[in-house]
Design a protein around this motif. Structure first.
Motif, short mmCIF file in Angstrom:
data_model
loop_
_atom_site.label_atom_id
_atom_site.label_comp_id
_atom_site.label_asym_id
_atom_site.label_seq_id
_atom_site.Cartn_x
_atom_site.Cartn_y
_atom_site.Cartn_z
N LEU A 78 -22.24 1.32 -9.93
CA LEU A 78 -21.31 0.34 -9.40
C LEU A 78 -20.18 1.05 -8.66
N ARG A 79 -20.17 0.89 -7.34
CA ARG A 79 -19.12 1.52 -6.53
C ARG A 79 -17.96 0.55 -6.37
N TRP A 80 -16.75 1.13 -6.33
CA TRP A 80 -15.53 0.34 -6.40
C TRP A 80 -14.55 0.74 -5.32
N ASP A 81 -14.11 -0.25 -4.56
CA ASP A 81 -13.06 -0.03 -3.58
C ASP A 81 -11.75 -0.53 -4.17
N ALA A 82 -10.95 0.39 -4.65
CA ALA A 82 -9.71 0.03 -5.34
C ALA A 82 -8.69 -0.65 -4.43
N GLU A 83 -8.89 -0.57 -3.12
CA GLU A 83 -7.96 -1.18 -2.18
C GLU A 83 -8.42 -2.55 -1.70
N ALA A 84 -9.61 -2.97 -2.09
CA ALA A 84 -10.16 -4.25 -1.63
C ALA A 84 -10.04 -5.29 -2.74
N ARG A 125 -1.54 -0.76 -5.90
CA ARG A 125 -1.81 -1.79 -4.90
C ARG A 125 -1.38 -3.16 -5.42
N VAL A 126 -1.72 -3.46 -6.67
CA VAL A 126 -1.33 -4.74 -7.27
C VAL A 126 0.19 -4.85 -7.35
N ALA A 127 0.85 -3.77 -7.74
CA ALA A 127 2.31 -3.78 -7.84
C ALA A 127 2.94 -4.15 -6.51
#
Length: 239
Positions: A105-111, A58-60
């Motif tokens: 800790l839940r993580w939304d890798a797209e947010a 996503r960052v790329a």
């Protein structure tokens, strides 16, 4: 939604200090513990099997880099900054840190911040446990998860961690000065000084200038320059 003051007033410090609490809107979000364990999924497998690699991709796309290690460094720096900011901000304001157990800790890798992290249960720990909470609880397994899939040095990642920590310290100091909270500045500086005695962090920054001794690779982005704490005086030549 929990309303523990140890996390609810962190928004005053800035967006990177905000921590959402309670159940995230998407209950299917993985915990960070699950994300770190996904390092065995493999880069070429379905990205949802590996949230860390999904974040790097996503960052790329966002920064338009074809270099996976550059995207990995920027993704790592962003998450490290979020974790240090939440923990240090709470410690500075309340002399307590939220228990950021990766299983909670839940993580939304797209947010993006502050909507990517959700703490499902708020409980606090003494401020002096900040290293255990962030460094051991997150930075060690996060680095392992990234390095299992991508060619990036441990020294670079610990440099990112140090830079992120100093960024959080500076923001706390600015807020403390503007809001008449000198004790918050003192706590933040004292905790950071102790954290920088750890072997993984002790040689990451110049002790006089706080400039990095490793590069985060930001200069390799299209149009990228040098960070404020860069180890270089000018962008090195690219090959």
């Amino acid at each position: 939604m929990d309303h523990d003051p140890a996390v609810t007033d962190l928004s005053a410090l800035g967006g990177f200090f905000v921590l959402r609490t309670g159940a995230p809107p998407d209950g299917a979000l993985p915990t960070l513990a699950e994300a770190y364990r996904a390092r065995d999924a493999g880069v070429e497998k379905e990205v949802y099997a590996n949230p860390v690699i999904s974040r790097v991709r996503r960052v790329a796309r966002s920064v338009r880099t074809p270099e996976p290690r550059v995207a990995a460094s920027i993704a790592h720096l962003g998450l490290a900054a979020r974790l240090w900011s939440v923990a240090l901000g709470a410690a500075a304001l309340h002399d307590r840190v939220p228990d950021l157990d990766p299983r909670l800790l839940r993580w939304d890798a797209e947010a993006s911040a502050p909507d990517e992290l959700w703490l499902t249960e708020v409980r606090t720990l003494p401020a002096e446990r900040i290293g255990e909470v962030v460094r051991e609880g997150h930075l060690v397994p996060l680095a392992a998860a990234i390095r299992a899939q991508l060619p990036i040095s441990a020294r670079l990642l610990w440099g990112n961690a140090a830079s992120a920590l100093m960024g959080a310290v500076r923001q706390v100091e600015r807020w403390a000065l503007l809001n008449g909270r000198p004790e918050a500045r003192v706590r933040a500086r004292a905790l950071a000084a102790e954290l920088f005695t750890h072997p993984e962090l002790s040689d990451t920054l110049d002790p006089e200038t706080y400039r990095r001794r490793s590069c985060c690779l930001y200069y390799r982005l299209p149009g990228g320059g040098l960070c404020g704490d860069c180890c270089f005086d000018r962008p090195p030549g690219r090959t």
